[in-house]
Design an enzyme around this catalytic site. Structure first.
Site: not given
Ligand code: NAP
Length: 308
Positions: A223, A271
């Site tokens: 993250r 991502h």
């Protein structure tokens, strides 16, 4: 009949409807899979971040909120969520993450960019063997453990770190603050596979980035918030960090004018490290519904207080 509400967003419905129905049939789960329902009749919710469903209060009979993502930071703090929350542990997602991590570790280990010759010259820099390259994985959960094992199978000198002490792993594993300093100090390549929680926010700050050997490479598919952006840019600029491969960011999509995009020693991927795969994930959802219907313990239950 149990009403299962697919609340993961209209965009995912075409991808998931058939695999879910197939998986329910295979698992012998009798369920009415719908995209709209009277909340009082819903027994389980299939969820994804970005769903318009934000108020769980009316779902008084719901015994399972099944997230389709591994990360739960966008739902775990929802004050209306009192139902059991389960995160996604999908074999397809894990496979994808192992491929992303091993691919990017090998890129840096072998110096692939350096050895694609476009300019004049013949700079023969022979990489060490994998056994001579120290790789550390922060986070030894589903994904971190799978990646660490794959890297070890490629002969890398692997170590890991997590919140709780671990025994019986085929590589050294450390934990706690002192353990973090120890593992960072031995990391030529650092892979971060931690969840975003209050405790992991800015885990890699200026001080801890300095605990890494000079020129270390960071690969972050965990993250964005795990790393202090400004501290990372400063560490890259002074050569403390040799390269950062980043898949996740505090703001996504990463703004076009973000300094990461134009930094010569940052690789940005959008991502894509590991996506939940509808076919394999649907079998996980079906298994949890089967367990719910039989009153058996649910798989991959999130500890709301811990945040993952
Ligand atoms: N980029 C992508 O495409 C993508 C895709 C999927 C997932 N992800 C990210 O990957 C993360 C990890 O997924 P997972 O399935 O491996 O999660 P997981 O099974 O829950 O494992 C989390 C690991 O992090 C450790 N941890 C948590 N808090 C910690 C802390 N404060 N200090 C040290 N260690 C801590 C846990 O320690 P313990 O073992 O002691 O509990 C555990 O080993 C997800 O949360 C998500 O953010 C990214």
């Amino acid at each position: 009949m149990n009403v299962v509400l697919f609340a993961a967003g209209a965009a995912l419905w075409p991808e998931y409807e058939a695999p879910l129905r197939r998986a329910f049939a295979e698992a012998g789960v009798a369920a009415d899979l719908v995209t709209e329902a009277d909340p009082a009749r819903v027994s389980a919710i299939i969820y994804a971040p970005g769903s318009p469903l934000q108020d769980f209060t009316p779902f008084t009979r719901c015994g399972l909120v099944q997230n389709l993502w591994a990360g739960v930071e966008r739902i775990v703090g929802n004050p209306t969520l009192t139902q059991p929350l389960c995160r996604m542990v999908d074999p397809g997602l894990t496979e994808g993450m192992v491929e992303y991590v091993t691919g990017h570790v090998l890129r840096h280990h072998l110096g692939m960019d350096r050895h694609i010759l476009r300019a004049p010259g013949w700079d023969q820099i022979i990489p060490p063997l994998a056994r001579e390259r120290r790789v550390t994985v922060l986070g030894l959960g589903e994904l971190g453990l799978a990646c660490a094992r794959a890297l070890q199978a490629l002969n890398f000198d692997v170590a890991g770190w997590s919140r709780s002490a671990k025994t019986g792993l085929p590589f050294p594993a450390d934990h706690g603050e002192e353990g973090l300093q120890r593992v960072l100090a031995r990391s030529d390549i650092l892979v971060t596979l931690l969840p975003r929680t209050a405790e992991t926010e800015n885990l890699l700050d200026a001080q801890r980035l300095d605990w890494l050997p000079r020129g270390a490479v960071i690969i972050n598919p965990g993250r964005g918030a795990l790393i202090d952006d400004a501290a990372l840019l400063a560490a890259l600029d002074r050569g403390q960090i040799g390269h950062a491969t980043l898949d996740v960011f505090r703001v996504e999509p990463l703004p076009d004018d973000h300094p990461f995009r134009r930094h010569p020693r940052v690789t940005v991927t959008p991502h894509i490290a590991a996506d939940t795969r509808a076919s394999s994930a649907s079998r996980v959802v079906a298994e949890n519904l089967r367990r719910l219907q039989r009153g058996e313990p649910l798989l991959h239950r999130v500890d709301l207080a811990r945040g993952y």
